[in-house]
Design a protein around this motif. Structure first.
Motif, PDB file in Angstrom:
ATOM      1  N   ALA A  83     -54.730  41.835  61.597  1.00 30.47           N
ATOM      2  CA  ALA A  83     -53.906  41.677  60.400  1.00 30.47           C
ATOM      3  C   ALA A  83     -52.703  40.793  60.661  1.00 30.47           C
ATOM      4  N   ALA A  84     -52.085  40.955  61.831  1.00 28.92           N
ATOM      5  CA  ALA A  84     -50.917  40.153  62.169  1.00 28.92           C
ATOM      6  C   ALA A  84     -51.271  38.673  62.226  1.00 28.92           C
ATOM      7  N   VAL A  85     -52.361  38.357  62.904  1.00 29.84           N
ATOM      8  CA  VAL A  85     -52.748  36.961  63.121  1.00 29.84           C
ATOM      9  C   VAL A  85     -53.313  36.327  61.852  1.00 29.84           C
ATOM     10  N   ILE A  86     -54.283  36.983  61.241  1.00 28.05           N
ATOM     11  CA  ILE A  86     -54.980  36.399  60.089  1.00 28.05           C
ATOM     12  C   ILE A  86     -54.111  36.454  58.837  1.00 28.05           C
ATOM     13  N   ALA A  91     -51.160  32.821  54.988  1.00 32.20           N
ATOM     14  CA  ALA A  91     -49.957  32.502  54.218  1.00 32.20           C
ATOM     15  C   ALA A  91     -49.550  31.039  54.345  1.00 32.20           C
ATOM     16  N   LEU A  92     -50.211  30.303  55.221  1.00 30.66           N
ATOM     17  CA  LEU A  92     -49.843  28.918  55.505  1.00 30.66           C
ATOM     18  C   LEU A  92     -50.639  27.932  54.672  1.00 30.66           C
ATOM     19  N   ASP A  93     -50.172  26.709  54.645  1.00 35.72           N
ATOM     20  CA  ASP A  93     -50.972  25.591  54.156  1.00 35.72           C
ATOM     21  C   ASP A  93     -51.940  25.205  55.265  1.00 35.72           C
ATOM     22  N   ALA A 257     -41.392  33.365  54.703  1.00 33.67           N
ATOM     23  CA  ALA A 257     -40.895  32.636  55.865  1.00 33.67           C
ATOM     24  C   ALA A 257     -41.240  31.157  55.762  1.00 33.67           C
ATOM     25  N   ARG A 258     -42.453  30.867  55.288  1.00 35.23           N
ATOM     26  CA  ARG A 258     -42.848  29.468  55.129  1.00 35.23           C
ATOM     27  C   ARG A 258     -41.982  28.763  54.087  1.00 35.23           C
ATOM     28  N   HIS A 259     -41.662  29.472  53.014  1.00 36.56           N
ATOM     29  CA  HIS A 259     -40.808  28.881  51.974  1.00 36.56           C
ATOM     30  C   HIS A 259     -39.443  28.528  52.553  1.00 36.56           C
TER      31      HIS A 259
END
Length: 410
Positions: A83-86, A91-93, A257-259
């Protein structure tokens, strides 16, 4: 210059004044915590995430068994940390760069790395993107924006800061995420990377998988502070601690975080609290330093079962689909492993063919001596395993072109 309030008595702060909570959304039974709101997630992406989690678990189980059978020299599992990794990868582009440590194969699965590609690397055959030069589990894929894994601990963390600085200069709206364990956060590279990222304001996400152990060293013996998250304050960096077994919480936290990283050009630290259900590697025996009771307590928090329960509650999944998926993946793993085992290794000349633009005299001398040695002691090497002919066969050429098109690295 940073300004501070003045005091007139010598009152020291210890850090105990600050407490970082853990962000949670999903309970083990598939329901949300009271007050929690699931991130926007449609059925197709939810099933893609779940498929990647199960596919990673199946790959890990089969390849660990293969290592125990002597078919593979080494392996490391993601078991318990899917869950942590995937969740972070989802959540990324797709064009964001991933710089992994060595337990993040789930991110590759999510982005479309096939079992065939995994097997080619694990067995170091002629289709391995790394051309057989690295030990197993050192994956990389240029086409999937996944930097090739390097063995030394924490080297990828400052590299992520540097790569993200380049992304900032390019202005293409992308970021870099780098994964590491809490043990790697004890390396000097961690602190150098965070300081540089904060000072230069680059779009990088530092994702710490705090799984409780740095091989056999428990986290309580690694640091006195409240985990890794409080260190962000020393660099004036955004930080969140999240339940690493909660796929929805990880997804929501990493999206935010990505934002921050992309829109504000600010680095972010995420500490995901999880547990390594498997051994550190195929060379490790965790029974020497942790109890079965501890392991079983964490098995009850299995991230895959938690997401499965949520999918069932959404009426997006059922028992029949689960059985069919498990059977399909197990069959696919076995079939691709058998094919990869039979493929020959890369030609001997590929050892030096792309180290430099042109093979240097020193490298050529070393290669010539190696060929001479193999000709002198052919019985010590598998028959036909290495091509001593510099004119690579058509098959090898096709494999090399395939590797060059998709291999990872800068």
């Amino acid at each position: 210059m940073t300004t501070t309030q003045e005091i007139h008595t010598p009152d020291f702060l210890s850090g105990d004044e600050f407490s970082i909570p853990t962000f949670r959304l999903l309970q083990q039974d598939g329901t949300l915590h009271e007050g929690g709101e699931a991130p926007e997630l449609d059925r197709d992406q939810a099933l893609k995430i779940y498929h990647a989690m199960v596919a990673t678990r199946v790959l890990d189980e089969r390849m660990m068994a293969a290592q125990r059978q002597g078919r593979l020299s080494f392996y490391m599992q993601c078991t318990g940390e899917e869950a942590a990794v995937i969740g972070a990868a989802a959540a990324l582009d797709d064009a964001d760069m991933i710089m992994a440590q060595y337990r993040e194969q789930g991110a590759l699965v999510y982005r479309g790395f096939s079992y065939d590609e995994f097997m080619n690397q694990l067995f170091g055959n002629e289709l391995d993107y790394g051309k057989g030069r690295q030990m197993p589990i050192h994956y990389g894929s240029r086409k999937l924006h996944y930097m090739t894994i390097s063995s030394p601990l924490a080297t990828q963390i400052p590299q992520a800061t540097g790569y993200a600085y380049g992304q900032k200069l390019a202005g293409d709206g992308h970021c870099t995420i780098t994964f590491f364990g809490e043990g790697a956060a004890s390396e000097g590279d961690f602190h150098a990377a965070l300081n540089m990222a904060a000072v230069h304001e680059v779009p990088v996400i530092f994702f710490c998988r705090n799984n409780g152990y740095a091989i056999s060293t428990p986290s309580i013996e690694q640091f006195a502070a409240d985990g890794v998250a409080p260190r962000a304050f020393g660099y004036r960096m955004h930080v969140i601690r999240v339940d690493g077994n909660d796929i929805l919480a990880v997804l929501a936290a990493t999206r935010k975080a990505r934002h921050i990283a992309v829109e504000q050009n600010k680095p972010v630290l995420i500490e995901a609290m999880t547990y390594r259900l498997a051994a550190h590697s195929s060379s490790d025996d965790p029974s020497g330093y942790r109890s079965k009771k501890e392991e079983e307590a964490w098995r009850d928090k299995d991230p895959i079962l938690r997401m499965q329960n949520w999918l069932v509650a959404q009426q997006w999944w059922n028992e029949e689909e689960e059985k069919a998926l498990q059977e399909q993946l197990r069959r696919e793993v076995l079939e691709t492993m058998k094919k990869a085992e039979k493929r020959p290794p890369p030609p001997l000349d590929s050892l030096v063919s792309d180290v430099y633009a042109d093979v240097t005299p020193a490298l050529q001398r070393q290669l010539d001596r190696l060929k001479s040695h193999i000709r002198k002691y052919p019985e010590a090497y598998p028959k036909g395993a290495r091509s001593l002919d510099p004119d690579v066969s058509a098959t090898h050429e096709a494999g090399a072109r395939h590797a060059d098109d998709a291999r990872g690295g800068a």
